[in-house]
Write a protein that holds these residues in place. Structure first.
Motif, PDB file in Angstrom:
ATOM      1  N   LEU A 251       0.831  -1.204   0.000  1.00 34.32           N
ATOM      2  CA  LEU A 251       0.000   0.000   0.000  1.00 34.32           C
ATOM      3  C   LEU A 251       0.865   1.254   0.000  1.00 34.32           C
ATOM      4  O   LEU A 251       0.536   2.251  -0.656  1.00 34.32           O
ATOM      5  CB  LEU A 251      -0.938  -0.003   1.203  1.00 34.32           C
ATOM      6  N   ALA A 252       1.996   1.213   0.702  1.00 34.12           N
ATOM      7  CA  ALA A 252       2.904   2.365   0.719  1.00 34.12           C
ATOM      8  C   ALA A 252       3.427   2.665  -0.678  1.00 34.12           C
ATOM      9  O   ALA A 252       3.619   3.832  -1.049  1.00 34.12           O
ATOM     10  CB  ALA A 252       4.066   2.107   1.668  1.00 34.12           C
ATOM     11  N   SER A 253       3.651   1.614  -1.465  1.00 40.15           N
ATOM     12  CA  SER A 253       4.141   1.832  -2.828  1.00 40.15           C
ATOM     13  C   SER A 253       3.088   2.532  -3.686  1.00 40.15           C
ATOM     14  O   SER A 253       3.425   3.335  -4.565  1.00 40.15           O
ATOM     15  CB  SER A 253       4.562   0.500  -3.459  1.00 40.15           C
ATOM     16  N   ILE A 254       1.812   2.237  -3.448  1.00 42.65           N
ATOM     17  CA  ILE A 254       0.734   2.891  -4.195  1.00 42.65           C
ATOM     18  C   ILE A 254       0.617   4.348  -3.749  1.00 42.65           C
ATOM     19  O   ILE A 254       0.454   5.253  -4.579  1.00 42.65           O
ATOM     20  CB  ILE A 254      -0.593   2.140  -3.997  1.00 42.65           C
ATOM     21  N   VAL A 255       0.723   4.578  -2.452  1.00 42.82           N
ATOM     22  CA  VAL A 255       0.705   5.942  -1.929  1.00 42.82           C
ATOM     23  C   VAL A 255       1.857   6.751  -2.522  1.00 42.82           C
ATOM     24  O   VAL A 255       1.705   7.917  -2.886  1.00 42.82           O
ATOM     25  CB  VAL A 255       0.783   5.940  -0.384  1.00 42.82           C
ATOM     26  N   GLU A 256       3.010   6.112  -2.630  1.00 40.53           N
ATOM     27  CA  GLU A 256       4.198   6.786  -3.187  1.00 40.53           C
ATOM     28  C   GLU A 256       3.922   7.317  -4.584  1.00 40.53           C
ATOM     29  O   GLU A 256       4.333   8.440  -4.924  1.00 40.53           O
ATOM     30  CB  GLU A 256       5.371   5.806  -3.230  1.00 40.53           C
ATOM     31  N   ARG A 257       3.240   6.546  -5.408  1.00 48.40           N
ATOM     32  CA  ARG A 257       3.003   6.937  -6.785  1.00 48.40           C
ATOM     33  C   ARG A 257       1.804   7.875  -6.944  1.00 48.40           C
ATOM     34  O   ARG A 257       1.682   8.534  -7.979  1.00 48.40           O
ATOM     35  CB  ARG A 257       2.804   5.688  -7.651  1.00 48.40           C
ATOM     36  N   GLU A 258       0.948   7.942  -5.946  1.00 47.32           N
ATOM     37  CA  GLU A 258      -0.241   8.801  -6.042  1.00 47.32           C
ATOM     38  C   GLU A 258      -0.010  10.181  -5.429  1.00 47.32           C
ATOM     39  O   GLU A 258      -0.489  11.179  -5.962  1.00 47.32           O
ATOM     40  CB  GLU A 258      -1.452   8.136  -5.358  1.00 47.32           C
ATOM     41  N   VAL A 260       2.027  13.599  -4.157  1.00 45.59           N
ATOM     42  CA  VAL A 260       3.105  14.434  -4.679  1.00 45.59           C
ATOM     43  C   VAL A 260       3.989  14.943  -3.548  1.00 45.59           C
ATOM     44  O   VAL A 260       5.209  15.006  -3.677  1.00 45.59           O
ATOM     45  CB  VAL A 260       2.533  15.615  -5.498  1.00 45.59           C
ATOM     46  N   THR A 261       3.383  15.299  -2.417  1.00 47.87           N
ATOM     47  CA  THR A 261       4.133  15.844  -1.284  1.00 47.87           C
ATOM     48  C   THR A 261       4.016  14.921  -0.073  1.00 47.87           C
ATOM     49  O   THR A 261       3.082  14.113   0.027  1.00 47.87           O
ATOM     50  CB  THR A 261       3.612  17.240  -0.896  1.00 47.87           C
ATOM     51  N   ASP A 262       4.943  15.069   0.850  1.00 49.75           N
ATOM     52  CA  ASP A 262       4.896  14.269   2.078  1.00 49.75           C
ATOM     53  C   ASP A 262       3.648  14.589   2.897  1.00 49.75           C
ATOM     54  O   ASP A 262       3.119  13.713   3.594  1.00 49.75           O
ATOM     55  CB  ASP A 262       6.156  14.523   2.918  1.00 49.75           C
ATOM     56  N   GLU A 263       3.167  15.819   2.831  1.00 44.43           N
ATOM     57  CA  GLU A 263       1.990  16.219   3.583  1.00 44.43           C
ATOM     58  C   GLU A 263       0.742  15.507   3.071  1.00 44.43           C
ATOM     59  O   GLU A 263      -0.210  15.270   3.830  1.00 44.43           O
ATOM     60  CB  GLU A 263       1.795  17.740   3.514  1.00 44.43           C
ATOM     61  N   GLN A 264       0.725  15.175   1.785  1.00 40.93           N
ATOM     62  CA  GLN A 264      -0.438  14.495   1.204  1.00 40.93           C
ATOM     63  C   GLN A 264      -0.487  13.013   1.551  1.00 40.93           C
ATOM     64  O   GLN A 264      -1.572  12.404   1.545  1.00 40.93           O
ATOM     65  CB  GLN A 264      -0.413  14.644  -0.326  1.00 40.93           C
ATOM     66  N   ARG A 265       0.635  12.419   1.831  1.00 42.37           N
ATOM     67  CA  ARG A 265       0.707  10.963   1.957  1.00 42.37           C
ATOM     68  C   ARG A 265      -0.219  10.397   3.046  1.00 42.37           C
ATOM     69  O   ARG A 265      -0.923   9.403   2.796  1.00 42.37           O
ATOM     70  CB  ARG A 265       2.154  10.521   2.176  1.00 42.37           C
ATOM     71  N   ALA A 269      -3.221   7.801   2.185  1.00 45.47           N
ATOM     72  CA  ALA A 269      -3.293   6.511   2.878  1.00 45.47           C
ATOM     73  C   ALA A 269      -4.645   6.345   3.562  1.00 45.47           C
ATOM     74  O   ALA A 269      -5.267   5.268   3.493  1.00 45.47           O
ATOM     75  CB  ALA A 269      -2.161   6.410   3.904  1.00 45.47           C
ATOM     76  N   SER A 270      -5.125   7.407   4.192  1.00 46.52           N
ATOM     77  CA  SER A 270      -6.431   7.371   4.854  1.00 46.52           C
ATOM     78  C   SER A 270      -7.549   7.070   3.855  1.00 46.52           C
ATOM     79  O   SER A 270      -8.448   6.255   4.126  1.00 46.52           O
ATOM     80  CB  SER A 270      -6.697   8.706   5.546  1.00 46.52           C
ATOM     81  N   THR A 271      -7.477   7.702   2.687  1.00 45.62           N
ATOM     82  CA  THR A 271      -8.486   7.471   1.644  1.00 45.62           C
ATOM     83  C   THR A 271      -8.511   6.014   1.231  1.00 45.62           C
ATOM     84  O   THR A 271      -9.592   5.400   1.099  1.00 45.62           O
ATOM     85  CB  THR A 271      -8.194   8.364   0.428  1.00 45.62           C
ATOM     86  N   PHE A 272      -7.358   5.417   1.024  1.00 45.10           N
ATOM     87  CA  PHE A 272      -7.304   4.016   0.616  1.00 45.10           C
ATOM     88  C   PHE A 272      -7.811   3.086   1.719  1.00 45.10           C
ATOM     89  O   PHE A 272      -8.520   2.102   1.444  1.00 45.10           O
ATOM     90  CB  PHE A 272      -5.885   3.638   0.202  1.00 45.10           C
ATOM     91  N   PHE A 273      -7.459   3.365   2.962  1.00 45.18           N
ATOM     92  CA  PHE A 273      -7.957   2.532   4.056  1.00 45.18           C
ATOM     93  C   PHE A 273      -9.481   2.648   4.183  1.00 45.18           C
ATOM     94  O   PHE A 273     -10.170   1.651   4.449  1.00 45.18           O
ATOM     95  CB  PHE A 273      -7.293   2.915   5.378  1.00 45.18           C
ATOM     96  N   CYS A 321       6.417  -0.288  -6.649  1.00 45.22           N
ATOM     97  CA  CYS A 321       7.672   0.479  -6.675  1.00 45.22           C
ATOM     98  C   CYS A 321       8.316   0.361  -5.301  1.00 45.22           C
ATOM     99  O   CYS A 321       7.753  -0.265  -4.399  1.00 45.22           O
ATOM    100  CB  CYS A 321       7.417   1.951  -7.026  1.00 45.22           C
ATOM    101  N   SER A 322       9.469   0.964  -5.148  1.00 46.17           N
ATOM    102  CA  SER A 322      10.103   1.055  -3.828  1.00 46.17           C
ATOM    103  C   SER A 322       9.702   2.376  -3.192  1.00 46.17           C
ATOM    104  O   SER A 322      10.119   3.439  -3.659  1.00 46.17           O
ATOM    105  CB  SER A 322      11.629   0.971  -3.953  1.00 46.17           C
ATOM    106  N   PRO A 323       8.890   2.337  -2.148  1.00 45.68           N
ATOM    107  CA  PRO A 323       8.397   3.581  -1.553  1.00 45.68           C
ATOM    108  C   PRO A 323       9.409   4.247  -0.630  1.00 45.68           C
ATOM    109  O   PRO A 323      10.362   3.606  -0.160  1.00 45.68           O
ATOM    110  CB  PRO A 323       7.182   3.114  -0.758  1.00 45.68           C
ATOM    111  N   SER A 324       9.185   5.504  -0.372  1.00 45.73           N
ATOM    112  CA  SER A 324       9.998   6.247   0.586  1.00 45.73           C
ATOM    113  C   SER A 324       9.569   5.884   2.007  1.00 45.73           C
ATOM    114  O   SER A 324       8.481   5.340   2.231  1.00 45.73           O
ATOM    115  CB  SER A 324       9.808   7.748   0.368  1.00 45.73           C
ATOM    116  N   VAL A 325      10.399   6.203   2.956  1.00 48.39           N
ATOM    117  CA  VAL A 325      10.036   6.005   4.359  1.00 48.39           C
ATOM    118  C   VAL A 325       8.814   6.846   4.697  1.00 48.39           C
ATOM    119  O   VAL A 325       7.964   6.425   5.485  1.00 48.39           O
ATOM    120  CB  VAL A 325      11.227   6.360   5.277  1.00 48.39           C
ATOM    121  N   ALA A 326       8.698   8.029   4.077  1.00 51.74           N
ATOM    122  CA  ALA A 326       7.546   8.898   4.334  1.00 51.74           C
ATOM    123  C   ALA A 326       6.246   8.203   3.955  1.00 51.74           C
ATOM    124  O   ALA A 326       5.236   8.299   4.667  1.00 51.74           O
ATOM    125  CB  ALA A 326       7.691  10.209   3.565  1.00 51.74           C
ATOM    126  N   SER A 327       6.234   7.490   2.837  1.00 54.77           N
ATOM    127  CA  SER A 327       5.030   6.772   2.420  1.00 54.77           C
ATOM    128  C   SER A 327       4.753   5.590   3.340  1.00 54.77           C
ATOM    129  O   SER A 327       3.587   5.290   3.649  1.00 54.77           O
ATOM    130  CB  SER A 327       5.173   6.297   0.975  1.00 54.77           C
TER     131      SER A 327
END
Length: 366
Positions: A251-258, A260-265, A269-273, A321-327
């Protein structure tokens, strides 16, 4: 005819032959000594004043930049040999002596360096203390890359065949050494090749295995140390959804690609859950982008694929993909919202609770 001079005794003759008490002897000796010292001063003073500067200035190819690789564990003698072979120092003893004089041998770092022929030994030592200054052997992997994209980057930066890299990048090759791979699907390392800048310059010639292990080590350091179990319990309590470590990564990998900013992540994630809790499909264009390798059309979203989250409920079979720690952290601790939709551009964002609000946001910004 008899000489008028007074005859000298043998003792007097011997004394005269040794200089006797004549004032000319000491003066002449002093003059000769001074002359010798003057000659020595002319010959040695430049070296005494500048150390090995004159030797460095006599090196051929003055001003040319030369790259040299210092292997891990190299001491002053090994480094001196490498520098001498590269034509950067006139002799090894001067370098070793200066390192010992400065007591910095343990501070000299391995890696790839670029030096200029004629550079002083002091400057060379200073750079070796500071660390590598060459980009050779360095690999920067940004967030959001697939295994295939990472392989292409590795080939470009390190000269390792992308085909060989992908062939090596199988979970079965590494699961014994990295237990967190036990849940990986499709024998894929997707999501685990951790984004970071890596330096392989001290290895000389890195292999695909070297690169993959460095990435998995970094994943172990930065991700496995997170409290994933605690996050999974929180998600279970909040959404009633069971998530594994691998699910969180996916799920973090999907968040990473959707996002744009760390504040949005956290909001994404909440939307997907919220969608998963409601039994809705994720409906992420990014998951089909993993299949197409780029842009996604309306027709693409109608094609059957386990990665088409418009046609299949739940998560994709593997990360995309490989997500960031932020995602990853955003998925571990999503924002507390009722959002079911979002529309994000490079400059703006719209999160909505209802479909009508979502359509309105799209209509106003297209």
């Amino acid at each position: 005819m008899q000489s008028l001079a007074t005859p000298r005794t043998r003792a007097q003759r011997v004394q005269a032959s040794r200089g006797g008490h004549s004032s000319k002897g000491p003066i002449l000796g002093a003059i000769v000594g001074v002359a010798i010292l003057a000659v020595l001063a002319v010959l040695l003073l430049p070296r005494l004043l500048t150390g090995t500067a004159s030797d460095q200035a006599s090196l051929p190819n003055q001003g040319i930049q030369v790259e040299v690789s210092i292997a891990d564990g190299s001491g002053a003698n090994a480094i001196a040999s490498a520098l001498k072979s590269a034509g950067l120092i006139a002799n090894t003893s001067d370098f070793v002596t200066e390192v010992q004089k400065q007591r910095v041998e343990s501070a000299l770092k391995s890696g790839a360096y670029v030096f200029t022929v004629g550079q002083s030994i002091d400057d060379i030592i200073d750079q070796l203390e500071s660390g590598p200054n060459s980009t050779a052997g360095k690999l920067t992997v940004p967030e959001g890359l697939t295994v295939t994209q990472t392989a292409a980057l590795v080939e470009q930066a390190l000269g390792i065949s992308a085909t060989d890299f992908e062939a090596q990048a199988k979970a079965s090759n590494y699961v014994r050494d990295y237990p967190f791979l036990s849940g990986a699907q499709n024998d894929s390392l997707e999501g685990f090749l951790f984004p970071k800048t890596y330096d392989f310059s001290s290895m000389g010639s890195a292999t695909a295995d070297d690169v993959i292990r460095a990435m998995l080590n970094q994943y172990a350091s930065d991700v496995s140390s997170l409290d994933l179990a605690g996050a999974e319990q929180t998600i279970k309590d909040r959404y009633g959804i069971d998530m594994s470590d691998y699910d969180l990564l996916t799920l973090a990998s999907i968040v990473e690609r959707e996002a744009v900013t760390d504040e949005q992540r956290p909001k994404v994630a909440s939307t997907f859950f919220n969608r998963l809790k409601a039994g809705m499909m994720l409906q992420s264009d990014a998951t089909m982008g993993y299949v197409t390798g780029g842009n996604v059309t309306a027709d693409d979203l109608k094609k059957e694929s386990p990665y088409n989250t418009y046609l299949n409920r739940g998560l994709t079979p593997t990360p995309i993909c490989s997500p960031s720690v932020a995602s990853i952290k955003a998925v571990m601790d999503p924002a507390d919202t009722d959002y079911l939709y979002f529309y994000i551009t490079q400059s703006d964002e719209w999160f909505s609770v209802t479909y009508d609000e979502h359509l309105q946001a799209i209509g106003q910004n297209r």
